[in-house]
Design an enzyme around this catalytic site. Structure first.
Site, PDB file in Angstrom:
ATOM      1  N   ASP A 128      34.856 -19.491 114.670  1.00  0.00           N
ATOM      2  CA  ASP A 128      35.774 -18.703 113.845  1.00  0.00           C
ATOM      3  C   ASP A 128      35.270 -17.285 113.590  1.00  0.00           C
ATOM      4  OD1 ASP A 128      37.559 -20.854 113.480  1.00  0.00           O
ATOM      5  OD2 ASP A 128      36.322 -21.653 111.870  1.00  0.00           O
ATOM      6  N   ASP A 135      35.393 -21.763 109.162  1.00  0.00           N
ATOM      7  CA  ASP A 135      34.131 -22.349 108.724  1.00  0.00           C
ATOM      8  C   ASP A 135      33.144 -22.563 109.864  1.00  0.00           C
ATOM      9  OD1 ASP A 135      35.321 -24.401 110.088  1.00  0.00           O
ATOM     10  OD2 ASP A 135      35.405 -25.792 108.410  1.00  0.00           O
ATOM     11  N   ASP A 176      42.829 -22.543 107.750  1.00  0.00           N
ATOM     12  CA  ASP A 176      42.449 -23.810 108.336  1.00  0.00           C
ATOM     13  C   ASP A 176      43.057 -24.916 107.474  1.00  0.00           C
ATOM     14  OD1 ASP A 176      41.198 -25.665 109.942  1.00  0.00           O
ATOM     15  OD2 ASP A 176      39.334 -25.633 108.801  1.00  0.00           O
TER      16      ASP A 176
END
Length: 916
Positions: free
Chosen positions: A658, A654, A345
């Site tokens: 996900d 997070d 990310d």
């Protein structure tokens, strides 16, 4: 007992009754009254402290672990030790008290060492698991705060949002599209929709829609609830008393070692049987032949192998924790060394997570914002001059800032000498930008009181709030913030430079978005709509007819350490790919700054991926370096596509969306600070600082752990094989044994404890991140390592057998020949350890003036071995026990000289199979 009765008593007098109350039958008001709480302000800090002292922490009671005695006895449960114990018993029956005593003594020492090592390993991993705490958002004293879930007490007012793990049993007071995954408790496979209405007493647990239970996950929506049960009184606690997170030191590698040990067991028994048969065939007495067979068994058993593997893994886990990476599942330590792709990310992982508004486009005009971070230090500028909001012409700018401040669930507070954000970084940037214009959140929220909210959800890409605008005119106002795509399609007008409403020009706005994105800015759009007074907000209210207010361009600068970490990963043959929800141009700009991508051809959007077939998707997954605006299912698809190409994938995440990708990845990496609980539960590793550099550090440590294991095996097995070859060939040639069983036990004990153990503490080599990832399908004992073991084993055999025969032929003194053979082997072990350890290279670098960790452990081990061998050879008591004889200084030098050639052999082997 009725609720009215409970409410009239003090809280302390009714604790037991409260724990068993049927909360789903009460109205929201009655629940709050019963728990002596407040529906908006929650408990006071004083009352919460009192209840915490009275009822204890919100933690499930742990099961009592195995007793120390049981864990000690389990150390004997190894097939290789069974053989040693059996040999000891038979030796005892033959009344060879000394040999039997030494066999039992060495076995006991090995068990004690294994027990201590395993206890330390389990303790270290258990301590790390405690470092990962679940947090809850709640309201106390009327203020939103976050606390460890263990601090919750009955009556606390808890706020829930998508991705949260429910911290206690709650009676819901208000909900907004709430759906909860209760599969762990009820077995219901799909998320359950929740409401607030009271239910009948007989309503089964799975149908109590006004309750949420500890351990379940919020999959959608928001809610507010009051704590009605904690710890063992929760439904989860009543059923299991513990969601046990037992420490498991078994990994694929340790299981392979166990399998290897069992295979080795059969080989040893076969060789011992062959030795026994050959000896009898040569006319030797069965007692002498049995002793020779025992010597073979003792020499072949690598007693320290299972323990050294376990402790090396545990040390690796501890080292990773010190570098901000907590391993939740031990096999991840091994997999890290094989990682070929890291899908990361962007926000907060590759970047600082200190979002700052730098550019604003509103009313067709451009503004810049000075200052960084969350401190309200800076100004809003136009043409390098501060904006005067008292003058005309900045209505759109003011409205845009106002929307960002009000359509916002975060706040910034002063504490510990700095401005701290409670909420999300993007919202923090919007608050700070408004503060720089002279707005304050508290005053504006009081002036335009919020009535209702539609929370942000990833599939809609916006958040909306409803505010009381003008009670006299019966007007409310809706503020909307979100992605440009989501906002523009709902707008048909905008403010011009004079603050007048004009027709919206989407193409002009999109060009502004592109310009901001090319500068690496994340762009948010804002809109508003005046509506007649109403008490609730739904999505139909904002489908069309909104006024576009402006754009705010936010930057989250790359972390300097993350840039270096990306470069280190690339040098190590690991691809770094960025997967983000940001605009493609924003993501590409940051990726270029970090060296992740260089061309537009390496950037793909979720929309592009959706139009590809399987083959095209797999090709894009392999070639692409930046994936922007991807949907949750596309993250999972990307991981699968990369794995289908043979890649070993580490995936960071997070959010609740996900979790599927984190589970699918070979290494799921969750953010320890910003990560949702469901993401943490799905991950193999947590980053306590949410920093990409910690992933690189964990990969580095993982590679170091694997190399230390290879060193330990490369050191240990040649000793056992060399000793076994010596005994077997002596039997086949019908010569005297060059080394006795009791002496073999001494050698194995010394090498296992003093020389092998330090290898587990070896610092990683400076070249560990300059080599490609290892093949995960490669066997541990294959290729260069197997070749190394064979060559060093033959050398060890030549040292023992050759030294024994030479001294025996020249002196006829068997004790002297054996003593020199043993000391020659120990010298070879010492020189070989120096050849494969980091001690000498680190020392050389240190002497040259460079700062590097010196591997002291091998030096300490060598000193201990030298002292022990001096006692072994020179002390009369040891001479009697081990049938040895004192050596002269010249004889000791000869022993050292015989072992020295292993250094040159190791250097040659290093070219074919580098261990460092």
């Amino acid at each position: 007992m009725t609720a009215d009765t409970i409410a009239t008593n003090t809280f302390a007098q009714t604790t037991k009754d409260l724990l068993n109350y049927e909360w789903h039958t009460l109205s929201e008001q009655k629940v709050v009254q019963t728990l002596a709480s407040h529906p908006e302000a929650g408990l006071t800090h004083e009352e919460a402290t009192k209840r915490h002292q009275q009822m204890g922490a919100n933690q499930l009671t742990g099961k009592s672990g195995k007793s120390s005695w049981l864990r000690f006895l389990e150390q004997f449960n190894q097939p290789l030790l069974y053989i040693l114990l059996t040999a000891g018993v038979v030796t005892l029956l033959l009344r060879d008290w000394l040999d039997a005593g030494v066999i039992f003594g060495v076995t006991l020492i090995n068990v004690i060492i294994g027990y201590i090592q395993e206890s330390k390993a389990e303790g270290a991993i258990a301590a790390l698991s405690k470092a990962v705490t679940t947090e809850a958002t709640l309201i106390r004293n009327g203020q939103k705060t976050r606390l460890a879930s263990a601090e919750l007490v009955l009556g606390d007012l808890v706020l829930l949002a998508s991705g949260d793990k429910v911290p206690a049993d709650l009676r819901l007071l208000s909900v907004r599209g709430l759906q909860v995954d209760e599969s762990a408790l009820t077995g219901e496979s799909v998320p359950v929709e929740k409401a607030t209405a009271s239910l009948a007493v007989e309503t089964p647990l799975a149908e109590r829609s006004n309750m949420v239970y500890a351990g379940s996950f919020v999959s959608f929506g928001q809610a507010e609830g009051i704590v009605v049960a904690i710890a063992d009184a929760t439904e989860t606690g009543r059923i299991s008393q513990l969601i046990e997170s037992s420490t498991n030191l078994k990994t694929p590698l340790t299981r392979n070692i166990d399998k290897f040990s069992k295979s080795l067991l059969y080989v040893i028994l076969g060789l011992a049987a062959l030795t026994f048969a050959v000896g009898l065939g040569q006319g030797e007495s069965w007692i002498d032949v049995f002793k020779a067979s025992v010597a073979l068994i003792v020499s072949a058993i690598p007693e320290g192998l299972p323990a050294i593997v376990t402790v090396t893994l545990a040390i690796g886990v501890s080292r990773m924790a010190r570098r901000k990476a907590i391993i939740r599942k031990l096999p991840a330590v091994e997999t890290l060394g094989s990682t070929t792709v890291i899908c990361s990310d962007k926000t907060g992982t590759l970047t600082e997570n200190q979002m700052t508004v730098q550019k604003i486009y509103a009313g067709g005009q451009h503004y810049t914002v000075s200052g960084i971070g969350y401190a309200p230090d800076g100004e809003i500028l136009m043409d390098q001059q501060p904006v005067d909001f008292n003058a005309d012409g900045h209505i759109a700018l003011w409205e845009s800032l106002e929307a960002g401040l009000l359509c916002n669930d975060s706040h910034i507070e002063w504490g510990n000498g700095q401005w701290d954000l409670v909420g999300t970084p993007t919202e923090g940037a919007l608050i700070t930008a408004a503060n720089k214009a002279g707005m304050t959140q508290a005053n504006l929220e009081q002036e335009l009181r919020r009535i209702d909210t539609i929370p942000f959800e990833s599939q809609f890409q916006y958040m909306a709030t409803l505010h009381e605008l003008d009670a006299k005119r019966s007007l409310n106002v809706i503020y909307l913030k979100g992605s440009v795509e989501a906002i523009l399609q709902r707008c048909d007008r905008m403010f011009d430079a004079q603050g007048q409403l004009a027709r919206l020009n989407p193409a002009a706005v999109e060009q502004e978005v592109a310009d901001m994105a090319n500068q690496g800015l994340r762009v948010l759009a804002f809109a508003s709509k005046e509506v007649a007074t109403k008490r609730s907000l739904n999505r139909n209210d904002i489908d069309q007819g909104l006024v576009f207010l402006g754009l705010q361009g936010i930057i989250d600068p790359p972390r300097e350490e993350a840039i270096a970490a990306v470069k280190a990963c690339q040098s190590a043959g690991i691809q770094v790919k960025m997967i983000t929800g940001d605009h493609a141009l924003t993501a590409a700009a940051i990726a270029r700054q970090m060296g992740i991508c260089s061309t537009e051809a390496q950037v793909f959007t979720g929309r592009q991926l959706a139009q590809m077939d399987e083959k095209e998707f797999a090709q894009a997954a392999e070639q692409g370096m930046v994936f922007a605006r991807v949907a949750p299912e596309q993250k999972l698809h990307l991981v699968k596509a990369l794995q289908s190409q043979g890649e070993i994938v580490a995936m960071t995440g997070d959010g609740v969306n996900d979790a599927p990708a984190l589970k699918q990845a070979d290494i799921g990496v969750a953010m320890g600070i910003a990560g949702a609980e469901v993401a943490k539960e799905s991950a193999d590793m947590l980053l306590t600082d949410d920093n990409f550099a910690s992933i690189e550090a964990a990969v580095e440590e993982g590679r170091g752990v694997y190399r230390n294991l290879r060193k330990a095996i490369a050191f240990l097995l040649p000793i056992n094989v060399g000793e076994s070859m010596t005994i077997l060939i002596a039997i086949l040639l019908a010569t005297a044994l060059p080394i006795l069983p009791i002496q073999i036990l001494w050698l194995n004990m010394v090498s296992s404890i003093a020389l092998i153990a330090p290898l587990a503490f070896e610092p990683k080599s400076g070249q560990v991140m300059q080599q490609p990832p290892r093949n995960p399908r490669e066997r541990l004992l294959s290729g260069g390592l197997l070749q190394r073991i064979i060559v060093i084993s033959v050398f060890n055999w030549l040292v023992i057998f050759g030294m024994f025969q030479w001294i025996l032929q020249t002196t006829g003194n068997e004790p002297l020949a054996r003593t020199m053979a043993i000391n020659g082997l120990v010298a070879a072990e010492v020189f070989y350890l120096l050849s494969i350890s980091q001690f000498l290279p680190s020392l050389v670098v240190r002497i040259q003036g460079k700062r590097t960790p010196v591997a002291y452990a091998p030096a300490i081990g060598i000193v201990i071995v030298v002292i022990l061998q001096c006692l072994f050879s020179q002390w009369s008591m040891m001479n009697q026990v081990f049938d040895t004889t004192p050596l002269t200084f010249i004889q000791a030098l000869i022993c050292m000289g015989v072992g020295l050639p292993v250094v040159f052999i190791a250097l040659i082997l290093q070219r074919f199979d580098p261990l460092n």
